[in-house]
Design a protein around this motif. Structure first.
Motif, PDB file in Angstrom:
ATOM      1  N   LEU A  47       0.831  -1.205   0.000  1.00 30.02           N
ATOM      2  CA  LEU A  47       0.000   0.000   0.000  1.00 30.02           C
ATOM      3  C   LEU A  47       0.869   1.260   0.000  1.00 30.02           C
ATOM      4  O   LEU A  47       0.515   2.262  -0.623  1.00 30.02           O
ATOM      5  CB  LEU A  47      -0.939   0.008   1.206  1.00 30.02           C
ATOM      6  N   ARG A  48       2.001   1.168   0.669  1.00 26.87           N
ATOM      7  CA  ARG A  48       2.940   2.296   0.719  1.00 26.87           C
ATOM      8  C   ARG A  48       3.464   2.629  -0.680  1.00 26.87           C
ATOM      9  O   ARG A  48       3.484   3.777  -1.089  1.00 26.87           O
ATOM     10  CB  ARG A  48       4.091   1.928   1.658  1.00 26.87           C
ATOM     11  N   MET A  49       3.867   1.597  -1.428  1.00 27.73           N
ATOM     12  CA  MET A  49       4.371   1.814  -2.780  1.00 27.73           C
ATOM     13  C   MET A  49       3.287   2.387  -3.680  1.00 27.73           C
ATOM     14  O   MET A  49       3.525   3.326  -4.446  1.00 27.73           O
ATOM     15  CB  MET A  49       4.901   0.492  -3.352  1.00 27.73           C
ATOM     16  N   ILE A  50       2.088   1.841  -3.592  1.00 26.36           N
ATOM     17  CA  ILE A  50       0.964   2.346  -4.385  1.00 26.36           C
ATOM     18  C   ILE A  50       0.676   3.797  -4.034  1.00 26.36           C
ATOM     19  O   ILE A  50       0.466   4.634  -4.924  1.00 26.36           O
ATOM     20  CB  ILE A  50      -0.283   1.453  -4.191  1.00 26.36           C
ATOM     21  N   ASP A  51       0.681   4.117  -2.743  1.00 29.19           N
ATOM     22  CA  ASP A  51       0.433   5.488  -2.300  1.00 29.19           C
ATOM     23  C   ASP A  51       1.494   6.446  -2.851  1.00 29.19           C
ATOM     24  O   ASP A  51       1.175   7.545  -3.324  1.00 29.19           O
ATOM     25  CB  ASP A  51       0.404   5.546  -0.774  1.00 29.19           C
ATOM     26  N   MET A  52       2.752   6.029  -2.824  1.00 33.90           N
ATOM     27  CA  MET A  52       3.833   6.869  -3.350  1.00 33.90           C
ATOM     28  C   MET A  52       3.658   7.112  -4.854  1.00 33.90           C
ATOM     29  O   MET A  52       3.784   8.238  -5.335  1.00 33.90           O
ATOM     30  CB  MET A  52       5.193   6.224  -3.071  1.00 33.90           C
ATOM     31  N   ILE A  53       3.355   6.044  -5.584  1.00 35.33           N
ATOM     32  CA  ILE A  53       3.165   6.171  -7.034  1.00 35.33           C
ATOM     33  C   ILE A  53       1.990   7.093  -7.345  1.00 35.33           C
ATOM     34  O   ILE A  53       2.101   7.995  -8.185  1.00 35.33           O
ATOM     35  CB  ILE A  53       2.970   4.778  -7.679  1.00 35.33           C
ATOM     36  N   LEU A  54       0.882   6.893  -6.658  1.00 33.70           N
ATOM     37  CA  LEU A  54      -0.294   7.738  -6.896  1.00 33.70           C
ATOM     38  C   LEU A  54      -0.031   9.199  -6.535  1.00 33.70           C
ATOM     39  O   LEU A  54      -0.500  10.102  -7.231  1.00 33.70           O
ATOM     40  CB  LEU A  54      -1.503   7.194  -6.123  1.00 33.70           C
ATOM     41  N   THR A  55       0.732   9.419  -5.479  1.00 33.07           N
ATOM     42  CA  THR A  55       1.075  10.788  -5.101  1.00 33.07           C
ATOM     43  C   THR A  55       1.868  11.480  -6.197  1.00 33.07           C
ATOM     44  O   THR A  55       1.606  12.628  -6.551  1.00 33.07           O
ATOM     45  CB  THR A  55       1.866  10.807  -3.772  1.00 33.07           C
ATOM     46  N   VAL A  56       2.826  10.760  -6.766  1.00 41.05           N
ATOM     47  CA  VAL A  56       3.622  11.331  -7.862  1.00 41.05           C
ATOM     48  C   VAL A  56       2.740  11.592  -9.083  1.00 41.05           C
ATOM     49  O   VAL A  56       2.796  12.668  -9.688  1.00 41.05           O
ATOM     50  CB  VAL A  56       4.815  10.422  -8.226  1.00 41.05           C
ATOM     51  N   LEU A  57       1.896  10.632  -9.434  1.00 35.43           N
ATOM     52  CA  LEU A  57       1.027  10.799 -10.602  1.00 35.43           C
ATOM     53  C   LEU A  57       0.051  11.966 -10.426  1.00 35.43           C
ATOM     54  O   LEU A  57      -0.175  12.740 -11.358  1.00 35.43           O
ATOM     55  CB  LEU A  57       0.252   9.508 -10.884  1.00 35.43           C
ATOM     56  N   ARG A  58      -0.509  12.102  -9.224  1.00 31.03           N
ATOM     57  CA  ARG A  58      -1.455  13.203  -8.959  1.00 31.03           C
ATOM     58  C   ARG A  58      -0.774  14.559  -8.944  1.00 31.03           C
ATOM     59  O   ARG A  58      -1.431  15.581  -9.127  1.00 31.03           O
ATOM     60  CB  ARG A  58      -2.155  12.979  -7.619  1.00 31.03           C
ATOM     61  N   ASN A  59       0.536  14.566  -8.705  1.00 28.57           N
ATOM     62  CA  ASN A  59       1.274  15.830  -8.576  1.00 28.57           C
ATOM     63  C   ASN A  59       2.357  15.953  -9.633  1.00 28.57           C
ATOM     64  O   ASN A  59       3.425  16.494  -9.380  1.00 28.57           O
ATOM     65  CB  ASN A  59       1.861  15.935  -7.164  1.00 28.57           C
ATOM     66  N   ARG A  60       2.064  15.499 -10.831  1.00 30.06           N
ATOM     67  CA  ARG A  60       3.060  15.521 -11.907  1.00 30.06           C
ATOM     68  C   ARG A  60       3.432  16.929 -12.332  1.00 30.06           C
ATOM     69  O   ARG A  60       4.374  17.122 -13.087  1.00 30.06           O
ATOM     70  CB  ARG A  60       2.620  14.681 -13.081  1.00 30.06           C
ATOM     71  N   ASP A  61       2.717  17.936 -11.821  1.00 31.03           N
ATOM     72  CA  ASP A  61       3.054  19.333 -12.103  1.00 31.03           C
ATOM     73  C   ASP A  61       4.067  19.894 -11.099  1.00 31.03           C
ATOM     74  O   ASP A  61       4.386  21.075 -11.135  1.00 31.03           O
ATOM     75  CB  ASP A  61       1.796  20.201 -12.105  1.00 31.03           C
ATOM     76  N   ALA A  62       4.591  19.035 -10.248  1.00 28.48           N
ATOM     77  CA  ALA A  62       5.553  19.476  -9.229  1.00 28.48           C
ATOM     78  C   ALA A  62       6.836  19.994  -9.870  1.00 28.48           C
ATOM     79  O   ALA A  62       7.256  19.522 -10.925  1.00 28.48           O
ATOM     80  CB  ALA A  62       5.881  18.329  -8.275  1.00 28.48           C
ATOM     81  N   SER A  63       7.456  20.959  -9.205  1.00 25.84           N
ATOM     82  CA  SER A  63       8.741  21.486  -9.669  1.00 25.84           C
ATOM     83  C   SER A  63       9.866  20.494  -9.390  1.00 25.84           C
ATOM     84  O   SER A  63      10.783  20.350 -10.199  1.00 25.84           O
ATOM     85  CB  SER A  63       9.053  22.805  -8.965  1.00 25.84           C
ATOM     86  N   TYR A  64       9.787  19.839  -8.238  1.00 25.03           N
ATOM     87  CA  TYR A  64      10.823  18.892  -7.829  1.00 25.03           C
ATOM     88  C   TYR A  64      10.196  17.759  -7.035  1.00 25.03           C
ATOM     89  O   TYR A  64       9.164  17.916  -6.388  1.00 25.03           O
ATOM     90  CB  TYR A  64      11.882  19.550  -6.940  1.00 25.03           C
ATOM     91  N   LEU A  65      10.904  16.639  -7.054  1.00 27.05           N
ATOM     92  CA  LEU A  65      10.544  15.480  -6.256  1.00 27.05           C
ATOM     93  C   LEU A  65      11.743  15.164  -5.373  1.00 27.05           C
ATOM     94  O   LEU A  65      12.849  14.982  -5.881  1.00 27.05           O
ATOM     95  CB  LEU A  65      10.252  14.314  -7.200  1.00 27.05           C
ATOM     96  N   LEU A  66      11.549  15.147  -4.075  1.00 25.04           N
ATOM     97  CA  LEU A  66      12.605  14.752  -3.131  1.00 25.04           C
ATOM     98  C   LEU A  66      12.335  13.307  -2.741  1.00 25.04           C
ATOM     99  O   LEU A  66      11.198  12.952  -2.428  1.00 25.04           O
ATOM    100  CB  LEU A  66      12.586  15.635  -1.890  1.00 25.04           C
TER     101      LEU A  66
END
Length: 103
Positions: A47-66
């Motif tokens: 669930l953690r991996m899925i949550d991380m992937i979905l967070t990135v996909l939902r926020n693909r307009d981000a300036s940076y990913l840490l």
């Protein structure tokens, strides 16, 4: 508009544990007027991996990913998320935390 930063790492602390790097750095970035999206609070590894992937996909307009990068299982979270961010053309910064990373 302020820059959006997605921070992927250990967001699992509670009142009984130490403050995580994710929490500390997020608070500093927020104080500097960045919009910070954090992931993940899920304990189950799948669930953690899925949550991380979905967070990135939902926020693909981000300036940076840490990406907090540790050894063992957590290394694979970082690897998968870094490759997803490359695919989505999001600039990412891995934050190395030691452990057994050299091995």
């Amino acid at each position: 508009m302020n820059k959006k930063i997605v921070y992927i790492g250990n967001d699992l602390s509670n009142s009984n544990s130490n403050v995580t790097t994710l929490e500390l750095l997020s608070e500093i970035l927020i104080s500097k007027k960045y919009l910070v999206i954090r992931s993940s609070k899920k304990v189950n590894i799948y669930l953690r991996m899925i949550d991380m992937i979905l967070t990135v996909l939902r926020n693909r307009d981000a300036s940076y990913l840490l990406i907090d990068t540790y050894s063992t299982t957590n290394f694979y979270y970082a690897l998968i998320i870094s490759q997803l961010s490359r695919f989505l053309k999001i600039k990412y910064i891995p934050i190395l935390h030691g452990g057994n990373l050299p091995k």
